[in-house]
Motif scaffolding. Structure first.
Motif, PDB file in Angstrom:
ATOM      1  N   ILE A 127       1.616  -2.676  -3.426  1.00  0.00           N
ATOM      2  CA  ILE A 127       1.486  -1.643  -4.753  1.00  0.00           C
ATOM      3  C   ILE A 127       1.358  -2.666  -5.906  1.00  0.00           C
ATOM      4  O   ILE A 127       1.156  -2.174  -6.916  1.00  0.00           O
TER       5      ILE A 127
ATOM      6  N   LYS B  12      -3.317  -0.529   1.284  1.00  0.00           N
ATOM      7  CA  LYS B  12      -2.882   0.635   0.131  1.00  0.00           C
ATOM      8  C   LYS B  12      -3.407   1.871   0.682  1.00  0.00           C
ATOM      9  O   LYS B  12      -3.156   3.207   0.396  1.00  0.00           O
TER      10      LYS B  12
ATOM     11  N   HIS C 183       0.724   4.009  -4.697  1.00  0.00           N
ATOM     12  CA  HIS C 183       0.205   3.248  -3.712  1.00  0.00           C
ATOM     13  C   HIS C 183      -0.397   2.323  -4.336  1.00  0.00           C
ATOM     14  O   HIS C 183      -0.750   1.059  -4.131  1.00  0.00           O
TER      15      HIS C 183
END
Length: 288
Positions: free
Chosen positions: A194, A233, A255
């Motif tokens: 993240i 991601k 994310h």
């Protein structure tokens, strides 16, 4: 949230010790970014199609195609929309060692697009066994544990006799060291994806020169480090799209993706559809 999300860098298949293999039905929810596991994997597509990235090569599997991914090979799987379904089999090395003690000395390569003339009929035989195993799996009769074990052994016999190459000691040692380092890198990314991880950050984390790290990662995964982080991601975003009703922009930012134009471009390239199409298809898919 899908329970399959954890440990994407290294998949622990949790095989039952008495069985030594696991068979599962797979659909669009089982897509995965690059990962590896100690078990050999066999994919058999029932309908639809799938894209398997193995090393630097992409393989397009269609209905009734099969592919073997040997132990510790880094691979990515995308089950294409709208209704791809298949059977995924994981077979442990310890199970194979019961019957062939030096199995570690061999590497199994089976791909329908790379068959020599002698292998073509053997591949057809393999697919026939996989078809029969699929029927056994869905019927789940009382005899299933016995019959599935017998069928797995027949599948392994075909692979060992017709699709094996010898692994040298140097190759084995090099592969072990490489996977150990990649496992650490994948784990770091899964915990920190993240955040904005720079090349210098990841190189420093593992005490490596930045240029060396870039070469090492690309050589062993077939993609750049940034591409890998973006795939991780996308994977998490994809799962949220399947299982939550949150706003797409909020999911994307949750994310760690903030460039909307890049996100939609990468998503379309990876899954061959838009996030909205994924969400619509997930609502219509009885297997989710």
């Amino acid at each position: 949230m899908n329970e399959n999300i954890s440990s994407i860098y290294f998949e622990n298949t949790k095989l039952l010790p008495d069985m030594g293999f696991q068979i599962r039905f797979v659909t669009m929810k089982h897509n995965s970014p690059p990962h590896w596991h100690r078990e050999m994997e066999i994919l058999y597509i029932l309908n639809g199609s799938a894209i398997i990235t193995l090393g630097n090569e992409r393989h397009h599997l269609k209905a009734l195609d099969a592919m073997v991914i040997d132990s510790s090979e880094i691979h990515e799987v995308i089950y294409e929309l709208p209704q791809t379904m298949g059977i995924c089999i994981h077979i442990s090395k310890s199970y194979m060692k019961r019957y062939l003690s030096d199995i570690e000395l061999y590497h199994i390569v089976c791909n329908s697009k790379k068959l020599n003339k002698d292998q073509e009929k053997k591949y057809e035989k393999l697919c026939q066994y996989l078809k029969e195993l699929t029927v056994l799996y869905f019927e789940q009769k009382l005899s299933y544990p016995f019959m599935s074990n017998a069928m797995i052994l027949q599948i392994l016999a075909v692979l060992v006799d017709n699709f094996c190459t010898t692994v040298t000691d140097d190759m084995k040692a090099s592969n072990t060291d490489t996977l150990a380092r990649l496992e650490q890198i994948f784990q770091f990314v899964e915990k920190n994806y993240i955040e904005q991880i720079s090349l210098q950050d990841i190189a420093d984390e593992f005490g490596l020169n930045k240029e060396y790290f870039c070469r090492f990662f690309k050589r062993n995964t077939g993609m750049t480090f940034l591409q890998y982080v973006n795939q991780v991601k996308l994977y998490h975003i994809y799962q949220d799209l399947l299982y939550t009703d949150g706003n797409i922009q909020e999911i994307m930012e949750r994310h760690g993706m903030y460039n909307t134009k890049l996100f939609y471009k990468l998503f379309k390239k990876t899954y061959n559809c838009t996030p909205r199409e994924i969400r619509l298809l997930s609502h219509e898919n009885p297997y989710l």
